[in-house]
Structure formats: C-alpha cells, structure tokens
Design an enzyme around this catalytic site. Structure first.
Site, mmCIF file in Angstrom:
data_model
loop_
_atom_site.group_PDB
_atom_site.id
_atom_site.type_symbol
_atom_site.label_atom_id
_atom_site.label_comp_id
_atom_site.label_asym_id
_atom_site.label_seq_id
_atom_site.Cartn_x
_atom_site.Cartn_y
_atom_site.Cartn_z
ATOM 1 N N ARG A 261 26.150 -51.252 5.408
ATOM 2 C CA ARG A 261 27.081 -51.154 4.276
ATOM 3 C C ARG A 261 27.634 -49.740 4.163
ATOM 4 O O ARG A 261 26.891 -48.773 4.304
ATOM 5 C CB ARG A 261 26.356 -51.520 2.971
ATOM 6 C CG ARG A 261 25.812 -52.936 3.003
ATOM 7 C CD ARG A 261 25.189 -53.331 1.688
ATOM 8 N NE ARG A 261 24.639 -54.683 1.820
ATOM 9 C CZ ARG A 261 23.991 -55.322 0.857
ATOM 10 N NH1 ARG A 261 23.822 -54.742 -0.318
ATOM 11 N NH2 ARG A 261 23.527 -56.529 1.059
ATOM 12 N N ARG A 276 19.178 -46.143 -0.785
ATOM 13 C CA ARG A 276 20.557 -46.535 -0.492
ATOM 14 C C ARG A 276 20.954 -45.997 0.880
ATOM 15 O O ARG A 276 21.314 -44.837 1.024
ATOM 16 C CB ARG A 276 21.485 -45.994 -1.581
ATOM 17 C CG ARG A 276 22.866 -46.619 -1.631
ATOM 18 C CD ARG A 276 23.660 -46.150 -2.837
ATOM 19 N NE ARG A 276 23.020 -46.540 -4.082
ATOM 20 C CZ ARG A 276 23.176 -47.735 -4.667
ATOM 21 N NH1 ARG A 276 23.992 -48.628 -4.140
ATOM 22 N NH2 ARG A 276 22.549 -48.023 -5.787
ATOM 23 N N GLU A 348 16.145 -52.692 -8.067
ATOM 24 C CA GLU A 348 16.406 -53.987 -7.432
ATOM 25 C C GLU A 348 15.797 -54.044 -6.034
ATOM 26 O O GLU A 348 15.990 -53.138 -5.224
ATOM 27 C CB GLU A 348 17.923 -54.188 -7.335
ATOM 28 C CG GLU A 348 18.304 -55.476 -6.635
ATOM 29 C CD GLU A 348 19.783 -55.517 -6.267
ATOM 30 O OE1 GLU A 348 20.583 -54.806 -6.919
ATOM 31 O OE2 GLU A 348 20.131 -56.238 -5.328
ATOM 32 N N SER A 351 17.957 -60.032 -4.724
ATOM 33 C CA SER A 351 19.012 -60.590 -5.548
ATOM 34 C C SER A 351 19.143 -62.041 -5.110
ATOM 35 O O SER A 351 19.438 -62.308 -3.955
ATOM 36 C CB SER A 351 20.286 -59.802 -5.264
ATOM 37 O OG SER A 351 21.244 -60.030 -6.248
ATOM 38 N N ARG A 390 13.189 -51.032 0.814
ATOM 39 C CA ARG A 390 12.809 -50.806 -0.578
ATOM 40 C C ARG A 390 11.376 -51.279 -0.843
ATOM 41 O O ARG A 390 10.693 -50.749 -1.718
ATOM 42 C CB ARG A 390 13.794 -51.506 -1.527
ATOM 43 C CG ARG A 390 15.135 -50.780 -1.557
ATOM 44 C CD ARG A 390 16.087 -51.356 -2.580
ATOM 45 N NE ARG A 390 17.365 -50.640 -2.539
ATOM 46 C CZ ARG A 390 18.368 -50.844 -3.391
ATOM 47 N NH1 ARG A 390 18.238 -51.750 -4.358
ATOM 48 N NH2 ARG A 390 19.478 -50.156 -3.283
#
Length: 425
Positions: A261, A276, A348, A351, A390
């Site tokens: 990403r 991130r 998070e 999801s 994560r």
RNA sequence: GGAGGGAUGGCCGAGUGGCUUAAGGCGGCGGUCUUGAAAACCGUUGGGCGAAAGUUCCGUGGGUUCAAAUCCUACUCCCUCCGCCA
C-alpha cells in the site's frame, strides 16, 4: 457497485443513506440518463426486429432477384439508424456505469450513524490489559534492542516504511502465518489458497479498489498490473464472471499474502515501527455465500479471526464501525482492535466486512440452484485473520519483561522450534 | 525472445456470408418401463435486458455487408516447437 435498476428506483433512499456516510450526491442527471437509455433501447430493439424480419425475407428470395430488392435499400437506412442509436446507447451506458462505479455501498441498518472514529461502538472486549511493574516499551524499541527489527537497514534497502526483520523477528513472522493458516484451515473449515500477488485492472475493479483509489496502489510501470493491497482482491476474484452451484455455498478461503500500500495521505502517522508499512504480511479470510446467510457468516468470520488473539492470549476489543468510518465497498464492518501497552492504545489488527452484493455485482459472481433455480448475485465477506506484522507488534508489547526480553506465547512455540523467549544473546 | 496452431453452450464437437434465434454427442433434470436399479425410449436442459412481444451474446474491441460464429483488423489468453532460465 449498486444496481442500475435499484438506484434509479430508489434515488431518495440512496441520498439518505449516503448522507450518513457524509457524502453528498447529485443524481438528477443520472435519472435523465436512465430515461434516455430506456428510450434508446426501445427504439433500437424495434428497428432490429424490423431488420431481422426483412433479412429473413431477403434470404428467401431467389439469388438473382436479391440485388434489386427494395428491401435492401430500406435496410441500409435502418442499419445506419441502428448504428447511431447503439453508439449513443453505449455512451449513455458508459456514463451511467461511471456514476455507479464511484458510488459507495449503502450502510446496513445495524451500522451506527456517526461522524468519525469516536462514534464507533464497542461490541465486546476479551481479556484484560496486562499490568507491568515498569513502563512498557513500544515494539520498535524492543525490536531494535533485541536485534530482530532493523528499520534503518530496511530504509536503506528501499526507503521509509520498509523494514528488515532478522533472526527470531523473521521466524516469528513465519510462525504466525503458519499458526493462522493452520487454525483457519483445520479448525474453521477454510480452504487454503496462494493467489498471485500481482493482479490486473479488471480484478482491482471487481473488489472496488479501482477506479476510485488508484492513488493507494503500486502500479507496475507500463503494464495494467498492480501489486495487491490485500489478498481480498485476488481471492474474491477467483470466481469473477462465474455462476456457482448454490449447493456449493458457502465457500471459505484463507490466504497468506504480502500486501502493498502506498499509504498516501498518511504522512506523519505511525512513522516509527511496524504499524504502517508499504509492505506487510496478512492472512485473509474470504467467504462467498447466499444472500440470506451473509450476516450470520460475517459474525462467524469475526469469531474465527478473534480466535487467533484468544489463542495468543492478547487483550482486544471489537468495534462496529460507524457510517462515516465504513470503507467504500462495505455495508458493515467490525474492526478488531488489539491492546498495545507500549502505545497505551487499541490498534486495528483486523477488519471484517460484509460487502453484500456490492463486489459480486462488480465482479459478476453469481449462484444458481436451490428453490426457484434463479440466478442471483452471491454475497462476499472478508476479514483479516490477522494482520501478521501488527500481531508481532502486539506480542512484543504485551509479553515484554523488564529486562527487554519477550516471552513467546505457548501456541507459537511449535512453530519457533521450541524457542520460548526472545532475548539478547 | 523466435516460429506455428487454436479459442463455439456444463463438457466434447459440427458449422467459411442468408430458415444456425448454433447440428450431433456426453453429462444433468423430468417421464415411460421395472419390485428397485440399469439399459432402452420420450421430453427437457445457457446468460443479460424486458411485464410480454422481443432483443442480445459463438475469447475481447473495432470494421466490411441489406445480412457475420462464418470475411477484414487490432488485442487478450491457451497450446506446440526452438532459444534462454529459477
């Protein structure tokens, strides 16, 4: 994508629902185009009927009379007219599709209305925040001190938001991937797939990344190929353009892939550490099911993802995202937020979303059979099970000891070759 | 990278300009027969739009023609052979 018929018959409802998402849409022009489309289609089809009738007559004429037949001259004009109408029709269709392709999904009635993150609703929590007799460190401090995360060299090799993982830092990543895949395939009924990590533009459009979110994607130069931002993209598109036997539903897939990403617009956010990254690993769960089952299947998928954190023994909470926080393609999303003591925050880690028929319509995934034997769109659901990087962050921060070493959770030890602790050697 | 071949309905496969809105076979479904099953026989069996009439779709996009699965063109994918290669 929402259906053309549905949108044109429910303009007010659409406006209302999208206002909940903080979106204003003007569908006046849309309605006019729908009317024009209808008129064009009717005229074109009746002319085609005329043409087909005439062609049959021409075919029956003896060959020597054909060229003089007045029908041929007539049909020349009719054909010209049809060509014009069809050209206009395909323009209108394309314009309509452009509008439809950029409209987000409508939030489900169980989604709380809200203006942002603060309006997300906590559904449940599991476990408790661990107590420390010292100030817990953040994962990047621990990782650097233990020599398992090397941010500087990652940045040297590529650039910002790329990390080199070493020794147990690399092994833990692999251990987590294996644990997740093993649990989901052997205990939760998912079929493991290993899809391509590069996909074409049609595939990206099918799940909703294109045309609106091209800026978030890495595109290969000179090609219509993109690096996947999540396994959702290739896996959901496995059945693009297909009609599945209804008896085979639901279908469950689990896939490990790296994800790429650009993180455009996130400058200054989470600049340190693994949270991130431009490249990260994830195990993704994807389901195809009948329309009436999708909300049950979403709950089950969410529980499947939670299982991993429960096995690892890490405190988390589940939140129901409010209307303003929903992703473009989702009708409803639960986030699993894991507790990070070093950050003193929930972050998070998964999801889980029901897309209803939004992706299925774009990718043209249908099923047929059972009951009335009609062909209808399937519903698609997916969720992270879990984001691997994560999860490593959560382990480092939750299981750290005062001396800077980290206890490896019991369930992972069979994947770490029996190693129980990450410590300076 | 070079050379050649191919793409038709769930599958196989016919079809080189006009009753092809796709033959035939296999598979699926329904029926007859049978105590039951098999065999045999009969029927049925794609998608989109449409209330229906109808229309559209033979890899994809353009083109030629009164008329295209069929002719032209560009592209995509698959296969075979040669070269290179993990």
């Amino acid at each position: 994508m929402l259906g053309l018929k549905f949108v044109s018959e429910n303009l007010e409802l659409i406006k209302e629902k999208l206002a909940l998402r903080k979106m204003k849409v003007d569908l006046g022009a849309f309605f006019a185009m729908v009317e024009e489309r209808k008129a064009l289609l009717q005229e074109s089809e009746s002319l085609k009927y005329e043409k087909n009738q005439a062609s049959a007559k021409i075919a029956k004429l003896p060959p020597n009379q054909r060229s003089q037949s007045p029908l041929i001259a007539d049909m020349r004009k009719v054909s010209e007219k049809i060509k014009g109408l069809d050209a206009r029709l395909s323009d209108v269709d394309a314009d309509l599709k452009d509008v439809l392709m950029t409209l987000p999904n409508l939030p489900h009635s169980s989604v709380p209305a809200g203006d942002g993150e603060q309006d997300n609703v906590v559904v449940r929590t599991w476990g408790e925040k661990p107590e420390f007799g010292f100030t817990p460190k953040q994962h990047f401090e621990l990782g650097e001190e233990l020599g398992i995360l090397d941010f500087e060299r990652g940045a040297k090799i590529t650039g910002a938001r790329f990390t080199l993982q070493c020794g147990l830092g690399a092994r833990m990543e692999r251990a987590l991937i294996n644990l997740m895949l093993d649990v989901h395939t052997t205990e939760h009924g998912y079929t493991e797939v290993l899809p391509p990590f590069i996909v074409n533009d049609t595939t990206m459009t099918g799940t909703g990344q294109l045309p609106k979110f091209e800026d978030d994607l890495f595109k290969l130069e000179g090609l219509n190929y993109y690096l996947i931002p999540t396994a959702e993209v290739p896996v959901t598109n496995i059945y693009a353009g297909e009609i599945l036997p209804a008896e085979e539903l639901p279908k469950y897939f689990a896939a490990y892939t790296p994800c790429f990403r650009k993180e455009a617009g996130s400058y200054g956010k989470d600049v340190r550490g693994l949270i991130r990254q431009h490249q990260f690993n994830k195990v993704e769960l994807v389901k195809f099911c009948a329309q009436e089952d999708s909300y049950d299947e979403l709950e089950k998928l969410l529980r499947n993802a939670e299982t991993i954190l429960q096995m690892l023994g890490i405190h988390y909470r589940v939140v129901n995202l409010c209307t303003a926080d929903l992703g473009f393609s989702a009708a409803k999303t639960y986030d699993i937020e894991v507790w990070l003591p070093g950050q003193n925050a929930y972050r998070e880690i998964s999801s889980c979303s029901n897309f209803e028929d939004f992706q299925a319509r774009r990718a043209n995934i249908r099923c047929k059979g059972k009951g009335d034997n009609k062909t209808r769109l399937v519903h698609t659901i997916n969720g992270s099970g879990l984001a691997v990087g994560r999860t490593l962050v959560a382990i480092l921060e939750n299981f750290q000891l005062e001396d800077g070493s980290v206890i490896i959770p019991d369930v992972l030890r069979k994947y770490t070759g029996g190693v129980e602790k990450i410590a300076l050697t």
